[in-house]
Each structure stands twice: as C-alpha cells, then as structure tokens.
Design a protein around this motif. Structure first.
Motif, PDB file in Angstrom:
ATOM      1  N   SER A  74     -65.690  62.485  31.548  1.00 19.50           N
ATOM      2  CA  SER A  74     -66.631  63.214  30.692  1.00 19.50           C
ATOM      3  C   SER A  74     -67.077  64.515  31.363  1.00 19.50           C
ATOM      4  CB  SER A  74     -67.846  62.339  30.370  1.00 19.50           C
ATOM      5  OG  SER A  74     -68.635  62.109  31.524  1.00 19.50           O
ATOM      6  N   LYS A  75     -67.196  64.517  32.686  1.00 25.63           N
ATOM      7  CA  LYS A  75     -67.572  65.741  33.392  1.00 25.63           C
ATOM      8  C   LYS A  75     -66.445  66.760  33.352  1.00 25.63           C
ATOM      9  CE  LYS A  75     -70.776  63.455  36.580  1.00 25.63           C
ATOM     10  NZ  LYS A  75     -71.030  63.082  38.007  1.00 25.63           N
ATOM     11  N   LEU A  77     -64.495  67.203  30.998  1.00 30.75           N
ATOM     12  CA  LEU A  77     -64.507  67.791  29.656  1.00 30.75           C
ATOM     13  C   LEU A  77     -65.312  69.080  29.629  1.00 30.75           C
ATOM     14  CD1 LEU A  77     -63.716  67.436  26.656  1.00 30.75           C
ATOM     15  CD2 LEU A  77     -65.862  66.187  26.345  1.00 30.75           C
ATOM     16  N   SER A  78     -66.414  69.126  30.376  1.00 29.29           N
ATOM     17  CA  SER A  78     -67.260  70.317  30.387  1.00 29.29           C
ATOM     18  C   SER A  78     -66.932  71.261  31.537  1.00 29.29           C
ATOM     19  CB  SER A  78     -68.741  69.911  30.482  1.00 29.29           C
ATOM     20  OG  SER A  78     -68.986  69.164  31.657  1.00 29.29           O
ATOM     21  N   ALA A  79     -65.888  70.934  32.308  1.00 28.75           N
ATOM     22  CA  ALA A  79     -65.546  71.770  33.457  1.00 28.75           C
ATOM     23  C   ALA A  79     -64.623  72.920  33.081  1.00 28.75           C
ATOM     24  CB  ALA A  79     -64.884  70.918  34.551  1.00 28.75           C
ATOM     25  N   ASN A  80     -63.938  72.794  31.947  1.00 31.85           N
ATOM     26  CA  ASN A  80     -62.939  73.799  31.611  1.00 31.85           C
ATOM     27  C   ASN A  80     -62.940  74.040  30.098  1.00 31.85           C
ATOM     28  OD1 ASN A  80     -60.093  74.731  30.837  1.00 31.85           O
ATOM     29  ND2 ASN A  80     -60.054  74.939  33.065  1.00 31.85           N
ATOM     30  N   GLY A  81     -63.115  75.271  29.700  1.00 28.11           N
ATOM     31  CA  GLY A  81     -63.209  75.591  28.283  1.00 28.11           C
ATOM     32  C   GLY A  81     -61.922  75.341  27.524  1.00 28.11           C
ATOM     33  N   ALA A  84     -61.564  71.499  26.911  1.00 30.70           N
ATOM     34  CA  ALA A  84     -62.462  71.018  25.860  1.00 30.70           C
ATOM     35  C   ALA A  84     -62.032  71.531  24.490  1.00 30.70           C
ATOM     36  CB  ALA A  84     -63.897  71.455  26.167  1.00 30.70           C
ATOM     37  N   SER A  85     -61.596  72.776  24.434  1.00 30.80           N
ATOM     38  CA  SER A  85     -61.187  73.357  23.158  1.00 30.80           C
ATOM     39  C   SER A  85     -59.940  72.678  22.604  1.00 30.80           C
ATOM     40  CB  SER A  85     -60.930  74.859  23.333  1.00 30.80           C
ATOM     41  OG  SER A  85     -60.495  75.440  22.128  1.00 30.80           O
ATOM     42  N   GLN A 114     -63.066  61.547  19.068  1.00 30.42           N
ATOM     43  CA  GLN A 114     -63.377  62.220  20.329  1.00 30.42           C
ATOM     44  C   GLN A 114     -63.279  61.242  21.494  1.00 30.42           C
ATOM     45  OE1 GLN A 114     -63.777  65.365  20.454  1.00 30.42           O
ATOM     46  NE2 GLN A 114     -64.794  65.908  22.361  1.00 30.42           N
ATOM     47  N   GLU A 199     -61.615  75.639  36.698  1.00 31.28           N
ATOM     48  CA  GLU A 199     -63.070  75.686  36.900  1.00 31.28           C
ATOM     49  C   GLU A 199     -63.395  76.373  38.221  1.00 31.28           C
ATOM     50  OE1 GLU A 199     -66.802  72.559  37.418  1.00 31.28           O
ATOM     51  OE2 GLU A 199     -64.844  72.163  38.285  1.00 31.28           O
TER      52      GLU A 199
END
Length: 360
Positions: A74-75, A77-81, A84-85, A114, A199
C-alpha cells in the motif's frame, strides 16, 4: 632580520599571498588537522518489503501471515505516480464495462477492483437474511484480511481487534503465486525496485533544489586556531540542510616539513559530488516509467505519456482495441471466476465497450 624562506611564485600570486598573510595572525605552533562530516544520507524507505517471508501461521496459529507485507504494498502505491496511475487506469477500464449487479453495489466492486490490482486478493462477505439466503455482498478490505487456519477468515483492525468469519460466508478471489496457494501476490511485485527507484529520483531532485549545498564538498581552512575552527564547524553544521551527499570540514596546517607550504588560499572549497548528477534525473525517470508501464502492460499511448517523436503513438483506436483484447478481457475473465460460487441472480458480467458496439 632575515626573511622567512618561501617558494617563489608568480608576481600576481605573490602579491595576493602577501595580502592574505597580513590579515591572518601568525601561530606559534602548527594547528592540528581536524575533520567533521555532516549531511548523512537519508534512505527513502527503511526495511525491504521485497523480502519473501514464506507462508507461516501467526504466533497463536489463528491465521496465515501473508508472504509479502500488505502494508508495504500500500505504501508503494503512493510512492510512484506512474504506478498508481496505471493501477487506477486498469480499475477504471473494468468499472466502465461493469454490468449492474443486484447483489454487489458499484461502490463495493470499485473498491474490490482496487484491492485485487494492488494486493491480488479481494474478499466479499455475504450478508444473509433470516432464512440463510444472501441479500447482498460487501467488500472486506484486503489489507486487513487474513486466511484462517481453521476453514475461516479473520478481519484485523488497527486497534488489535479481530473479527472471525466462516469460510462459508466469505468469497476470496486470489491471484497466483508459484510459491504458495493461500494468498495472491501481484505481478508488479517483481518490479518494486524500479518503482522505488523512480521515487528516489524524485526525492533526490526535490532535495537538490531545497538544499543549499547541492553536491558534497570539502570546506578546508588552514592555520586557524581551535576556537576559530570550532566556530566555523558549528556554523556549517547548523546551516546545512538534509542533503544527498556527505560534506566535510577540514582545518589543517599549511606547514610542510617545518616550513610554510605553497598554499595560496587560507580557505578552499573543494567539490566532491558530481554536479552533473542532476542531469541524470530525466534519464532515470524515463527508464523507470517505461519499466512500470511494462510491469502493468499499459501502453504509453493510453497512460497519458507524451510522445517523444513527431510520429507519436500511431492510431489510438488500434492501440485501444489491442489493449482491450489482450488485457481487459483476461482481467474480466478472472472476475467471472466468482460465478462458480455466486448465486445465479448475482453472477458477474461485463458489457461490451461503447466503441465496440458502435462499430456497426
């Protein structure tokens, strides 16, 4: 009184040397060399979520521990745009063709899509009526779900509370993993290092602009007494922000063999970091971006990537059609596997896309 012996220097340098020497008081004893380093490197992510732990029961043997850290995934997921996109794009592709289901609300399936894309596990809980029939299914968050050791499932929360569900009431859609058959592991797991490299490049770039000292250096002084050297050392340590390189302060004697050396400047700044490293940012981002798109098998033309050449990506309609056949249909087929356990009236189905039905 005889002049002190001195190496001969060019006239212009000789004049500068004399002026600088007049401003610095002579010391009776050579200054001891001293060194002080600052600006420790800061890791972007501590611990390795890519360490495969295997499948084991927890300490009280109630459930099996996932083979990889779900919190770590889950982390990431927010480490790289781009990462996530790409996942959001695949979720939206599934959602756009979803046929309304009387037992599964759209908001429940959206969250479940998701979950499966991030963790390759999705869970549904049957809400039953008084006669034992199913009224509806609700999604259980995959990050908190554990497969029990006694034909059951456990839902954990951040307060340490555990809720038990019978396997009869839980539908578990899991992906594949050649090393075990209890939990799914996402395909992109093989490329987590590329995701984190992207990242790290972004964080490096931010620090490059935020930090006053973009590259590491050696700040050297000569023949200062300990009090003056300590003052400089403290001032540098207090003004240096968190950076990407180590730097060092040195205070040394200019005496060589008991005689004055040829040091021209009493203060020197010696770069040791590569100022050109900032120019590698674009290359790293480009390579990692391509790696991530390859991991998710998302064409750059559909991922909002700007083409780097005049030809572009070709006919986007053809790209869309190939992607639908090679990626969307297989993803839909995975979800249709749930029809083996779902009631007839709640079976999962997908519509043909609008652009395909309008071809006639």
């Amino acid at each position: 009184m005889t002049d002190k012996p001195r190496h001969r220097l060019p006239a212009t340098i000789e004049g500068e040397f004399n002026r600088v020497e007049e401003t610095i008081p002579a010391t009776t004893q050579p200054t001891k060399a001293r060194a002080f380093s600052f600006g420790d490197p800061e890791p972007a992510l501590s611990g390795g979520i890519t360490d495969y732990l295997g499948i084991f029961a927890d300490y009280n043997s109630l459930y099996y521990i996932p083979p990889v850290s779900l919190s770590g995934l889950s982390k990431v997921l927010s480490a790289n745009g781009t990462h996530a996109s790409a996942l959001a794009f695949k979720r939206n592709q599934l959602l756009s063709n979803w046929k309304e289901n009387p037992l599964i609300d759209r908001k429940e399936i959206r969250a479940a899509f998701q979950d499966y894309l991030v963790f390759e596990n999705a869970y549904f809980l049957a809400i039953r009526n008084g006669l034992g029939g199913v009224n509806r299914y609700v999604r259980l968050p995959a990050i908190n779900m554990r497969v029990g050791t006694d034909n059951n499932y456990w839902l954990l929360d951040n307060k340490g509370t555990m809720t038990e569900f019978s396997a009869h009431d839980v539908i578990h859609l899991q992906g594949n993993d050649v090393r075990q058959s209890i939990y799914g592991v996402p395909d992109y797991f093989a490329g987590v290092q590329s995701i984190l490299l992207g990242e790290a490049a972004t964080l490096f770039r931010r620090r490059y602009y935020q930090n006053g000292a973009h590259a590491g250096y050696i700040f050297a002084t000569f023949d200062l007494d300990d009090k003056e050297a300590s003052a400089i050392e403290e001032a540098i340590a207090n003004t240096k922000g968190p950076g990407n390189y180590r730097s060092m302060y040195l205070n040394m004697s200019s005496m060589v063999g008991g005689k004055p050396g040829i040091t021209k400047d009493r203060i020197q700044l010696i770069p040791v970091g590569d100022y050109g490293n900032k120019d590698e940012y674009d290359k790293i981002k480009e390579v990692t971006q391509q790696d991530i798109l390859n991991l998710h098998r998302v064409p750059a033309a559909l991922a909002s990537i700007m083409p780097v050449n005049a030809a572009g990506f070709g006919d986007l309609k053809n790209v869309r059609e190939v992607y639908y056949d090679s990626e969307i249909l297989p993803m839909q087929a995975i979800w249709e596997e749930l029809n083996d356990v779902l009631p007839t009236r709640g079976r999962i189905a997908f519509k043909e896309p609008r652009w395909l039905t309008n071809l006639g």
